[in-house]
Design a protein around this motif. Structure first.
Motif, PDB file in Angstrom:
ATOM      1  N   ASN A   1      13.237  40.312  31.617  1.00 53.81           N
ATOM      2  CA  ASN A   1      13.256  38.850  31.458  1.00 53.81           C
ATOM      3  C   ASN A   1      14.642  38.256  31.651  1.00 53.81           C
ATOM      4  N   ALA A   2      15.621  39.106  31.951  1.00 53.50           N
ATOM      5  CA  ALA A   2      16.974  38.611  32.207  1.00 53.50           C
ATOM      6  C   ALA A   2      17.062  38.118  33.655  1.00 53.50           C
ATOM      7  N   PRO A   3      18.043  37.235  33.954  1.00 52.12           N
ATOM      8  CA  PRO A   3      18.220  36.780  35.347  1.00 52.12           C
ATOM      9  C   PRO A   3      18.536  37.958  36.260  1.00 52.12           C
ATOM     10  N   CYS A   4      18.010  37.933  37.472  1.00 50.27           N
ATOM     11  CA  CYS A   4      18.259  39.023  38.414  1.00 50.27           C
ATOM     12  C   CYS A   4      19.735  39.023  38.822  1.00 50.27           C
ATOM     13  N   PRO A   5      20.390  40.211  38.835  1.00 45.06           N
ATOM     14  CA  PRO A   5      21.826  40.277  39.192  1.00 45.06           C
ATOM     15  C   PRO A   5      22.138  39.825  40.606  1.00 45.06           C
ATOM     16  N   CYS A   6      21.110  39.672  41.463  1.00 42.10           N
ATOM     17  CA  CYS A   6      21.379  39.270  42.845  1.00 42.10           C
ATOM     18  C   CYS A   6      21.802  37.811  42.944  1.00 42.10           C
ATOM     19  N   GLY A   7      21.612  37.039  41.839  1.00 42.43           N
ATOM     20  CA  GLY A   7      22.027  35.648  41.848  1.00 42.43           C
ATOM     21  C   GLY A   7      20.977  34.682  42.348  1.00 42.43           C
ATOM     22  N   SER A   8      19.731  35.142  42.470  1.00 48.19           N
ATOM     23  CA  SER A   8      18.673  34.265  42.985  1.00 48.19           C
ATOM     24  C   SER A   8      18.295  33.175  41.987  1.00 48.19           C
ATOM     25  N   GLY A   9      18.579  33.416  40.700  1.00 43.18           N
ATOM     26  CA  GLY A   9      18.174  32.455  39.671  1.00 43.18           C
ATOM     27  C   GLY A   9      16.825  32.792  39.078  1.00 43.18           C
ATOM     28  N   SER A  10      16.074  33.728  39.702  1.00 42.61           N
ATOM     29  CA  SER A  10      14.777  34.151  39.172  1.00 42.61           C
ATOM     30  C   SER A  10      14.978  35.257  38.147  1.00 42.61           C
ATOM     31  N   LYS A  11      13.940  35.458  37.328  1.00 37.14           N
ATOM     32  CA  LYS A  11      14.008  36.575  36.395  1.00 37.14           C
ATOM     33  C   LYS A  11      13.964  37.890  37.172  1.00 37.14           C
ATOM     34  N   TYR A  12      14.550  38.931  36.577  1.00 39.54           N
ATOM     35  CA  TYR A  12      14.618  40.243  37.223  1.00 39.54           C
ATOM     36  C   TYR A  12      13.226  40.756  37.572  1.00 39.54           C
ATOM     37  N   LYS A  13      12.251  40.512  36.663  1.00 37.85           N
ATOM     38  CA  LYS A  13      10.902  41.048  36.881  1.00 37.85           C
ATOM     39  C   LYS A  13      10.209  40.368  38.066  1.00 37.85           C
TER      40      LYS A  13
ATOM     41  N   THR B   1      40.599  32.572  35.224  1.00 41.49           N
ATOM     42  CA  THR B   1      39.344  32.207  35.882  1.00 41.49           C
ATOM     43  C   THR B   1      38.824  30.888  35.304  1.00 41.49           C
ATOM     44  N   ILE B   2      38.113  30.121  36.147  1.00 35.80           N
ATOM     45  CA  ILE B   2      37.635  28.784  35.783  1.00 35.80           C
ATOM     46  C   ILE B   2      36.112  28.716  35.943  1.00 35.80           C
ATOM     47  N   GLY B   3      35.456  28.076  34.982  1.00 28.90           N
ATOM     48  CA  GLY B   3      34.021  27.842  35.064  1.00 28.90           C
ATOM     49  C   GLY B   3      33.710  26.377  34.816  1.00 28.90           C
ATOM     50  N   VAL B   4      32.579  25.899  35.349  1.00 28.85           N
ATOM     51  CA  VAL B   4      32.149  24.512  35.154  1.00 28.85           C
ATOM     52  C   VAL B   4      30.694  24.504  34.722  1.00 28.85           C
ATOM     53  N   ILE B   5      30.402  23.787  33.650  1.00 29.62           N
ATOM     54  CA  ILE B   5      29.033  23.650  33.156  1.00 29.62           C
ATOM     55  C   ILE B   5      28.547  22.238  33.462  1.00 29.62           C
ATOM     56  N   VAL B   6      27.579  22.142  34.353  1.00 32.85           N
ATOM     57  CA  VAL B   6      26.970  20.858  34.716  1.00 32.85           C
ATOM     58  C   VAL B   6      25.454  21.067  34.751  1.00 32.85           C
ATOM     59  N   PRO B   7      24.661  19.989  34.769  1.00 35.71           N
ATOM     60  CA  PRO B   7      23.205  20.156  34.809  1.00 35.71           C
ATOM     61  C   PRO B   7      22.738  20.940  36.032  1.00 35.71           C
ATOM     62  N   ASN B   8      21.532  21.513  35.900  1.00 33.77           N
ATOM     63  CA  ASN B   8      20.824  22.183  36.994  1.00 33.77           C
ATOM     64  C   ASN B   8      21.427  23.514  37.423  1.00 33.77           C
ATOM     65  N   LEU B   9      22.278  24.115  36.584  1.00 38.53           N
ATOM     66  CA  LEU B   9      22.728  25.477  36.854  1.00 38.53           C
ATOM     67  C   LEU B   9      21.662  26.446  36.354  1.00 38.53           C
ATOM     68  N   ASN B  10      21.504  27.595  37.043  1.00 37.80           N
ATOM     69  CA  ASN B  10      20.582  28.598  36.516  1.00 37.80           C
ATOM     70  C   ASN B  10      21.288  29.415  35.432  1.00 37.80           C
ATOM     71  N   GLU B  11      20.529  30.276  34.779  1.00 35.65           N
ATOM     72  CA  GLU B  11      21.061  30.997  33.623  1.00 35.65           C
ATOM     73  C   GLU B  11      22.243  31.882  33.997  1.00 35.65           C
ATOM     74  N   MET B  12      22.179  32.539  35.138  1.00 39.60           N
ATOM     75  CA  MET B  12      23.273  33.420  35.534  1.00 39.60           C
ATOM     76  C   MET B  12      24.542  32.614  35.815  1.00 39.60           C
ATOM     77  N   GLU B  13      24.391  31.479  36.465  1.00 36.58           N
ATOM     78  CA  GLU B  13      25.558  30.632  36.745  1.00 36.58           C
ATOM     79  C   GLU B  13      26.188  30.130  35.444  1.00 36.58           C
ATOM     80  N   ARG B  14      25.352  29.797  34.490  1.00 31.47           N
ATOM     81  CA  ARG B  14      25.884  29.349  33.191  1.00 31.47           C
ATOM     82  C   ARG B  14      26.618  30.486  32.486  1.00 31.47           C
ATOM     83  N   ARG B  15      26.030  31.670  32.506  1.00 31.96           N
ATOM     84  CA  ARG B  15      26.664  32.810  31.836  1.00 31.96           C
ATOM     85  C   ARG B  15      28.010  33.129  32.473  1.00 31.96           C
ATOM     86  N   ASP B  16      28.061  33.069  33.786  1.00 32.50           N
ATOM     87  CA  ASP B  16      29.327  33.321  34.475  1.00 32.50           C
ATOM     88  C   ASP B  16      30.368  32.264  34.121  1.00 32.50           C
ATOM     89  N   ALA B  17      29.918  30.995  34.040  1.00 34.70           N
ATOM     90  CA  ALA B  17      30.856  29.909  33.720  1.00 34.70           C
ATOM     91  C   ALA B  17      31.416  30.074  32.313  1.00 34.70           C
TER      92      ALA B  17
END
Length: 920
Positions: A898-910, A153-169
């Motif tokens: 306070n963790a990122p929502c698993p739906c991938g919206s980029g917002s906090k779960y709460k 699997t491949i991930g890319v870290i670039v500016p303006n990713l949300n926390e979930m995208e970074r964690r996945d990368a």
């Protein structure tokens, strides 16, 4: 002489080492036929086979030959490229944690696939570090096809990713990204308040592309995360007005170090001017009360004298925009530190933005040394081999070229002044342009690029100027810089990562010219036509002598000159390189030996006449070595100072991790309370002293200020044989009693969260203040050299004492806040929530020149100063419409609010699915 004789007989140590690797390459080659017989699925299954072998006890070295052979075969099928034997050697060097020096055009990007695949099989993660976002995306997409074919699997870290995208990368087997993004994510992670919010995994293995640029050029530039402080615009404007009215005889400016020192006369004069302006607290300029004014005065003087408009910065849209000294690109959103940017803004009369305070910082040296295994690749590293070994313990291995180099490196041409030199350059370019030979011109600044552009316009030569443009645009222009008659003016570093192919680049031409043409026979015919044109143009360029690389000035580092030269002569192509110099070049003017100037100026050199000699070349090389040595000392000094902070940083970050991982921190809080009371009592009632010597009033005041508690100290003192230990025990007993009563009336779960949250908040606050103090200490400690003291030793001692004081303050503040806290009536299922985290600034700032090479200013989330509302807030009210918990698909999962929502919206779960059906 004897060394040369031995080398001719036995070869250099580098040649012997490369030759020894040849045995492994032979093993890899022997496996190629059997792998060619495998189907795609069978080849893909090799990855699972290797993982099973590792689980059975084999090492990476054991499976290396077959793994490398697998990557080679997969590359042929997926990318249409077969690794050369020398690329296999490079891959082995990378796997061993060394630096592979490979010439431009030798395929370093493809080499990296070998080591990254082998080390990614373990599943611990591999980082591929590039110099810019464009290369990170390009390499991840390009080489990622090969890795994905093999099941990784491949991930890319670039500016303006949300926390979930970074964690996945970061969770991918191989993660591509820039050095700044990796470093900033490390700092951000250590500002989080829950383990689940952190995005990076433990460090494993990293391959650094253009390793010399990242670990050498940018190594004296720490990564800094900062937040705003109070506005001091009026002070900057007032001091700038004073500086602009100074007599040049009042100070001495050193262009080598960009430092300015006051003369005795100047010190007296500036004191008078500051007094008249009402800016001095005391009559003596260097009294401690005037520290801030002196700091701003130094920055204003540096801004006015050392930093030049259109060279170090430009003014664009009423803003001061930094120019990267290496690439000549505009660095929008980047700012110099320590008030320097504000001083330049005051100088130029534009709006002054507030300063920022350091919240977290780390140097690249200490960041990359955290990787258990680190390797790198570049076209030029040999001249810095000693530094790579001293700082990173990385050996530099020169990999031979696949085809012998055919480039001709001509002697430098030397002129009396800049105008003569540029006239000769323009003439040479026109001559090459007329015969269809492409020319790549390397300059050292935007100013020089524009000056040369004017000369070429007079000569009627069409050309491209690359400075301050986007990476993607640069890559397209540089890729076509090998077409007949092309003239490309670029800063020395421009276009890195993109080959200059003689005749042009087919892929880039197809992308540009056929972007809107749909797939089909017509497109295929158009592609075939482009290939024919490129082949014909290549023959024309070969006949004209290949790419002509022209340097308008020698760089401070020989390595940068070699990088420019290396753009020509790729893969056995013919090529030509030549540098044009003059007495007014910064390198010779600042660092050249005086005898050089004397001999040249006394000669009968006519205007426009050029000379060249080995003596001149030797003098220039000597000047470059002097600069390289000075820059190495600067970087080494940065490491020495950051090593002091790094030891403290490790302690703080380890403590944060332990706190985050702990269910409860009551034992830590109790110890802190005991230590805080012990320190206050010892301060006012020293051990071994008599009661009449104690500062009873001071003790009462301190206890009341710190804890808001009063104690019958006078009654205790009337007792016989009273001791400080007895006083301490009684104070502690009362404090514990108050705390026990408070805890008894609180929800146990709520109180644990309060203690944990408060401890993290206060730790971060104290660390932030400590960093600010260390920044100020580093700025002034060098003055102690005048007292025959080693600044670094003084810094170590002071920093240790400051760290101890920080821990004392931490213990006292945590104890005080917990003793003073008042809880409201417990609500059903109350919860402590972390405040919303504000934006902060990321900076990559050179402490000496002020240069900032940050990757982004995207305002990613950070932590705030988390004081206030310690008892937390009730849960969110039910969502409008009375949605039930069945509307939340993640209701049964244990997810931090306070963790990122698993739906991938980029917002906090709460704020997303966590708010659905929440209880009031």
């Amino acid at each position: 002489m004897f060394k040369l004789l031995a080398k001719s007989l036995f070869g250099s140590s580098n040649e012997r080492y490369v030759k020894s690797i040849g045995k492994i390459v032979n093993e890899i080659n022997a496996l190629e036929p059997q792998l060619q017989e495998l189907s795609d699925d069978e080849l893909r299954a090799q990855t699972d086979k290797f993982r099973a072998q590792l689980e059975d006890g084999k090492t990476l070295d054991d499976i290396l030959p077959e793994a490398f052979a697998t990557v080679r075969e997969a590359s042929v099928r997926v990318l249409g490229m077969r690794h050369f034997d020398v690329q296999m050697v490079g891959g082995i060097v990378l796997h061993r944690g060394e630096i592979a020096e490979m010439r431009t055009g030798e395929g370093k990007t493809l080499v990296a696939t070998l080591a990254t695949y082998l080390n990614a099989i373990e599943g611990k993660g591999v980082h591929v570090v590039t110099v810019n976002d464009y290369l990170a995306r390009r390499d991840a997409e390009w080489m990622g096809r090969l890795h994905q074919f093999l099941g990784l699997t491949i991930g890319v870290i670039v500016p303006n990713l949300n926390e979930m995208e970074r964690r996945d990368a970061y969770g991918a087997d191989i993660t591509y990204g820039t050095n700044n993004e990796f470093g900033f994510d490390y700092l951000r992670d250590n500002m989080k308040h829950e383990r689940g919010q952190m995005v990076q995994r433990p460090f494993n293995f990293a391959v650094i592309d253009e390793v010399d640029s990242i670990l050498i050029d940018e190594a004296r530039t720490p990564l800094i995360i900062s937040g705003p402080t109070e506005d001091k615009s009026d002070l900057y404007v007032s001091i700038d007005a004073i500086v602009k009215d100074l007599d040049p005889e009042w100070y001495d400016a050193d262009e080598k170090t960009k430092n300015i020192t006051w003369t005795e006369e100047g010190t007296d004069a500036i004191e008078e001017k500051l007094k008249e302006a009402g800016l001095l607290e005391t009559d003596n300029l260097y009294d401690v009360e005037n520290t801030q004014v002196v700091h701003h005065l130094d920055q204003a003087l540096k801004a006015n004298i050392m930093f030049k408009k259109d060279t170090d910065y430009i003014v664009k849209d009423e803003k001061v925009v930094i120019i990267d000294e290496f690439t000549g690109r505009m660095m929008d959103g980047r700012r110099w530190s320590n008030g320097l940017h504000q001083a330049v803004e005051a100088k130029e009369g534009v709006k002054i933005e507030p300063e920022n305070q350091t919240l977290a910082s780390i140097t690249f040296q200490n960041y990359f040394r955290m990787y258990p295994k680190l390797s790198g690749m570049t076209g030029t590293a040999a001249t810095e081999a000693a530094e790579f070994w001293d700082i990173y313990k990385m050996n530099v291995v020169e990999i031979p070229t696949n085809v012998p180099v055919q480039r001709i490196d001509e002697d430098d041409e030397f002129y009396k002044n800049t105008l003569d030199k540029f006239a000769a350059i323009a003439k040479a370019i026109r001559e090459k342009n007329e015969i269809g030979q492409p020319v790549l011109v390397g300059t050292v600044s935007i100013e020089k690029s524009e000056l040369l552009s004017q000369f070429l316009e007079k000569e009627g030569v069409a050309h491209e100027v690359l400075n301050a443009r986007q990476h993607e645009r640069e890559a397209h222009i540089v890729a076509q810089a090998g077409r007949p008659g092309a003239v490309t003016i670029a800063t020395n570093m421009a276009g890195r990562g993109t080959d200059i192919q003689l005749g042009g680049n087919v892929e880039f031409r197809v992308e540009e010219e056929l972007a809107d043409m749909p797939e089909g026979p017509e497109r295929e015919a158009a592609i075939a036509k482009i290939k024919e044109e490129v082949a014909a143009e290549r023959e024309k360029v070969l006949a004209s002598g290949g790419l002509f690389v022209l340097g308008t000035e020698r760089h401070e580092s020989r390595r940068i000159d070699n990088q420019l030269r290396g753009r020509a002569g790729r893969q056995g192509d013919p090529g030509l390189s030549r540098f044009y110099l003059c007495l007014e070049d910064d390198l010779l003017r600042i660092f050249g030996p005086d005898t050089l100037f004397a001999r040249m100026m006394n000669s009968n050199l006519e205007d426009g006449e050029a000379i060249g000699s080995k003596w001149l070349s030797k003098a220039i090389e000597t000047a470059q070595k002097k600069v390289e040595a000075r820059n190495y000392e600067i970087r080494k000094q940065v490491v020495q100072y950051d090593d002091v902070m790094n030891d403290q940083r490790k302690v703080i970050y380890e403590q944060r991790a332990e706190i985050m991982d702990s269910e409860a921190v009551d034992d830590v809080v109790v110890d802190m309370r005991h230590d805080a009371i012990n320190a206050i009592v010892a301060e006012n009632c020293p051990p071994g002293s008599y009661p009449e010597q104690w500062n009873v009033e001071g003790l009462k005041t301190r206890l009341d200020e710190a804890f808001g508690m009063s104690f019958p100290l006078e009654d205790w003192l009337e007792e016989d044989q009273i001791e400080p230990e007895i006083i301490e025990e009684r104070i502690l007993a009362e404090a514990n009693g108050r705390m026990d009563a408070k805890i008894a009336n609180a929800d146990p779960g709520l109180w644990r969260r309060i203690e944990k949250s408060l401890l993290l908040q206060e730790l971060d606050h104290q660390w932030k203040e400590h960093l600010s103090t260390l920044d100020a200490l580093r700025q002034v400690v060098w003055l102690r050299a005048h007292a025959q003291k080693q600044p670094i030793n003084e810094y170590k001692q002071e920093a240790f004492a400051l760290f101890q004081r920080m821990l004392d303050n931490l213990r006292e503040d945590v104890t005080a806040k917990l003793l003073r806290i008042e809880l409201a009536e417990p609500a059903p299922l109350p919860e402590v929530e972390l405040p919303e985290l504000p934006d902060f600034l990321t900076g990559h700032i050179d402490p000496l020149t002020g240069a900032d090479n940050s990757a982004d200013g995207d305002g990613s989330e950070s932590r705030a100063d988390l004081f206030g509302s310690l008892a937390g807030s009730p849960r969110a009210a039910a969502s409008p419409g009375g949605a039930s918990s069945h509307d939340n698909p993640f209701a049964d999962m244990e997810i931090s609010r306070n963790a990122p929502c698993p739906c991938g919206s980029g917002s906090k779960y709460k704020h997303c699915h966590g708010s659905v059906g929440a209880k009031a």
